[in-house]
Design a protein around this motif. Structure first.
Motif, short mmCIF file in Angstrom:
data_model
loop_
_atom_site.label_atom_id
_atom_site.label_comp_id
_atom_site.label_asym_id
_atom_site.label_seq_id
_atom_site.Cartn_x
_atom_site.Cartn_y
_atom_site.Cartn_z
N TYR A 27 -21.94 -29.11 3.62
CA TYR A 27 -20.94 -30.19 3.59
C TYR A 27 -20.03 -30.12 4.82
CZ TYR A 27 -22.21 -31.39 -1.22
OH TYR A 27 -22.88 -31.79 -2.35
N VAL A 28 -19.79 -28.92 5.33
CA VAL A 28 -19.02 -28.80 6.58
C VAL A 28 -19.77 -29.51 7.70
CG1 VAL A 28 -18.15 -27.21 8.34
CG2 VAL A 28 -17.87 -26.65 5.91
N GLU A 29 -21.07 -29.27 7.78
CA GLU A 29 -21.89 -29.93 8.80
C GLU A 29 -21.86 -31.44 8.63
OE1 GLU A 29 -23.69 -28.14 11.42
OE2 GLU A 29 -22.06 -26.89 10.60
N LEU A 30 -21.91 -31.91 7.39
CA LEU A 30 -21.89 -33.35 7.12
C LEU A 30 -20.54 -33.95 7.51
CD1 LEU A 30 -23.62 -35.64 5.90
CD2 LEU A 30 -22.55 -35.12 3.69
N ALA A 31 -19.46 -33.27 7.15
CA ALA A 31 -18.12 -33.77 7.45
C ALA A 31 -17.85 -33.83 8.94
CB ALA A 31 -17.07 -32.89 6.77
N GLU A 32 -18.44 -32.91 9.69
CA GLU A 32 -18.24 -32.86 11.14
C GLU A 32 -19.24 -33.71 11.90
OE1 GLU A 32 -15.65 -31.67 12.33
OE2 GLU A 32 -14.91 -30.47 10.65
N GLY A 33 -20.08 -34.45 11.18
CA GLY A 33 -21.01 -35.36 11.83
C GLY A 33 -22.24 -34.70 12.41
N ILE A 63 -30.36 -31.35 8.14
CA ILE A 63 -29.33 -30.39 8.55
C ILE A 63 -29.86 -29.65 9.78
CG2 ILE A 63 -27.81 -28.51 7.83
CD1 ILE A 63 -28.54 -29.19 4.93
N PRO A 64 -29.53 -30.14 10.98
CA PRO A 64 -30.05 -29.51 12.20
C PRO A 64 -29.70 -28.04 12.32
CG PRO A 64 -29.15 -31.68 12.69
CD PRO A 64 -28.79 -31.39 11.27
N LYS A 65 -28.53 -27.64 11.85
CA LYS A 65 -28.13 -26.24 11.94
C LYS A 65 -29.13 -25.32 11.23
CE LYS A 65 -24.33 -23.05 10.88
NZ LYS A 65 -22.96 -22.93 10.32
N LEU A 66 -29.71 -25.83 10.15
CA LEU A 66 -30.69 -25.05 9.37
C LEU A 66 -32.12 -25.35 9.80
CD1 LEU A 66 -29.11 -25.35 5.80
CD2 LEU A 66 -28.76 -23.55 7.52
N GLY A 67 -32.28 -26.36 10.65
CA GLY A 67 -33.62 -26.69 11.14
C GLY A 67 -34.50 -27.36 10.10
N VAL A 68 -33.87 -28.05 9.12
CA VAL A 68 -34.67 -28.66 8.05
C VAL A 68 -34.24 -30.08 7.75
CG1 VAL A 68 -35.17 -26.45 6.93
CG2 VAL A 68 -33.17 -27.78 6.21
N GLY A 69 -35.18 -30.84 7.25
CA GLY A 69 -34.93 -32.14 6.65
C GLY A 69 -35.65 -32.18 5.32
N ALA A 70 -35.15 -32.96 4.37
CA ALA A 70 -35.80 -33.02 3.05
C ALA A 70 -35.76 -34.45 2.53
CB ALA A 70 -35.10 -32.09 2.07
N ILE A 71 -36.79 -34.79 1.81
CA ILE A 71 -36.81 -36.06 1.08
C ILE A 71 -37.16 -35.76 -0.37
CG2 ILE A 71 -39.22 -36.53 1.76
CD1 ILE A 71 -38.43 -39.56 1.61
N ARG A 72 -36.43 -36.39 -1.26
CA ARG A 72 -36.72 -36.28 -2.69
C ARG A 72 -37.25 -37.63 -3.15
NH1 ARG A 72 -32.50 -36.76 -7.67
NH2 ARG A 72 -33.83 -35.99 -9.33
N ILE A 73 -38.36 -37.60 -3.86
CA ILE A 73 -39.00 -38.83 -4.35
C ILE A 73 -39.21 -38.71 -5.86
CG2 ILE A 73 -41.00 -40.36 -4.15
CD1 ILE A 73 -41.54 -39.01 -1.41
N ASN A 74 -38.83 -39.75 -6.59
CA ASN A 74 -39.07 -39.79 -8.03
C ASN A 74 -39.83 -41.05 -8.41
OD1 ASN A 74 -36.21 -38.30 -7.77
ND2 ASN A 74 -37.31 -37.52 -9.56
N PHE A 106 -39.17 -30.42 5.52
CA PHE A 106 -39.78 -30.50 6.86
C PHE A 106 -38.96 -29.68 7.86
CE2 PHE A 106 -40.86 -34.44 4.68
CZ PHE A 106 -42.23 -34.57 4.93
N SER A 107 -39.63 -29.25 8.93
CA SER A 107 -38.94 -28.64 10.06
C SER A 107 -38.37 -29.75 10.93
CB SER A 107 -39.91 -27.79 10.89
OG SER A 107 -39.34 -27.47 12.15
N SER A 108 -37.08 -29.64 11.26
CA SER A 108 -36.49 -30.63 12.16
C SER A 108 -36.70 -30.22 13.63
CB SER A 108 -34.99 -30.80 11.87
OG SER A 108 -34.28 -29.60 12.09
N PHE A 325 -30.79 -31.54 -1.07
CA PHE A 325 -32.11 -30.93 -1.21
C PHE A 325 -32.50 -30.20 0.08
CE2 PHE A 325 -31.98 -34.05 -4.55
CZ PHE A 325 -32.59 -33.39 -5.61
N ALA A 326 -31.99 -30.67 1.21
CA ALA A 326 -32.24 -29.95 2.45
C ALA A 326 -31.50 -28.61 2.43
CB ALA A 326 -31.79 -30.79 3.65
N ALA A 327 -30.26 -28.62 1.94
CA ALA A 327 -29.46 -27.39 1.90
C ALA A 327 -30.06 -26.37 0.94
CB ALA A 327 -28.03 -27.71 1.49
#
Length: 356
Positions: A27-33, A63-74, A106-108, A325-327
């Motif tokens: 959330y810190v990463e999100l808040a800081e853009g 989340i680039p800091k973690l090197g990941v992206g995620a998608i959740r599908i239902n 996914f790997s970003s 889900f990425a976090a």
């Protein structure tokens, strides 16, 4: 290799304190853009059953800091039955008695699929962790008594989160069905090491509570203004659970996010789907959500947390984020790789040499 994980794997790998910590940092990463979240979208259509709709839902974040992206599908069959005095939103396990929800990680850095897993345990944990952060920043530091309305799957994670951020020594729970609340109390007492007492009326769960938690699938309010007392922290896992008059009693009100959930329907009027959203629309007319601080604002200090023991605080988990889900997925993937958990499949099966 791409990792295939089960709900059992995720349950073993992801603890509530780890999930809370992962979300807090994300959330810190999100808040800081520096992090990105896409608003959830729902495509809803009729089914052969006039009392059910089909929903195809997706949400994602990076989340680039973690090197990941995620998608959740239902892919859900959803009904809206009336139980007692409330209309509830209820998914039906229509796929051979099972539900359908997936998280793709996914790997970003190079785009490759890192892991594929069901969403069930992770979605429960991330909802609990978000509300746990609400408790961390808004409840009294000496809060020790919890009253919870709802005794289902999500309620368990709410208690896990509260116990992770406060020294809880008393929990009372209520749900309309006696057998459900008694079974829930037994399981959670063993899990938390804190006695969970089932009670016969919602008021009995809330008497003397420092933290009042709502964790139901109701589309109608289950917490009312008459139960608000000085010093209370109040939380919900969806907008309809708390009466608007009760929300307005809060001295400090925080949303999960300002994201709105667009509803896409077919040309046919879907009254059932409209019912699921009309309460949020009506609340939006009475409360200016756009002016409210969000949980990321609170974490980075742009919004103030509790300022006195007498304040009434409220956290509304108004919408889930694919970003969560990425976090959580980054934690699960790292621990799975470190501990040899899951099954590996060739990444080439999920990539292509044809330009898409």
């Amino acid at each position: 290799m791409t990792l295939i994980l089960s709900n059992n794997d995720v349950e073993k790998l992801l603890t509530m304190p780890e999930c809370i910590d992962a979300l807090e940092q994300a959330y810190v990463e999100l808040a800081e853009g520096r992090g990105v979240n896409r608003t959830r979208s729902d495509c809803i259509t009729p089914t052969a059953n006039p009392n059910a709709v089909y929903g195809l839902k997706s949400m994602d974040g990076v989340i680039p800091k973690l090197g990941v992206g995620a998608i959740r599908i239902n892919s859900d069959i959803v009904t809206f039955p009336k139980k007692g005095n409330n209309v509830v939103r209820e998914k039906v396990p229509a796929a051979n008695g099972r539900y359908v929800g997936l998280v793709l990680l996914f790997s970003s850095e190079n785009g490759e699929p890192l892991a594929i897993l069901p969403d069930g345990v992770m979605q429960r944990m991330r909802v609990g962790a978000a509300n746990g952060l609400g408790v961390k920043y808004l409840a009294r530091r000496d809060a020790s008594k919890v009253g919870i309305l709802g005794c289902g799957w999500q309620a368990g994670a709410q208690l896990m989160a509260a116990c992770a951020v406060r020294k809880i020594n008393s929990i009372r729970c209520f749900s309309p069905t006696k057998a459900n609340r008694e079974a829930f109390a037994k399981v959670m007492t063993a899990l938390l090491g804190v006695e969970v007492i089932p009670v016969d009326q919602p008021e009995q769960a809330l008497v003397g509570a420092d933290i009042a938690m709502c964790a139901s699938n109701s589309l109608d309010p289950i917490f009312f203004e008459r139960w608000v007392v000085p010093g209370l922290h109040l939380s919900s896992i969806k907008l309809p659970e708390i009466e608007v008059k009760a929300i307005k009693r809060a001295d400090r009100l925080v949303l999960h996010a300002h994201e709105q959930s667009p509803l896409h329907v077919t040309t046919r009027d879907l009254a059932l789907a409209k019912k699921a959203n009309e309460h949020g629309w009506s609340m939006g007319r009475e409360i200016d959500f756009d002016r409210l601080p969000t949980l990321p604002d609170l974490i980075v200090g742009r919004a103030q947390g509790r300022q006195s023991d007498d304040e009434v605080t409220c956290f509304l988990n108004n919408i889930g984020l694919g970003y969560q889900f990425a976090a959580a997925g980054a934690v699960v993937y790292r621990k799975a790789k470190d501990n040899g958990v899951g099954h590996e499949l060739p990444t080439d099966w999920f990539t292509e040499d044809v330009h898409p």
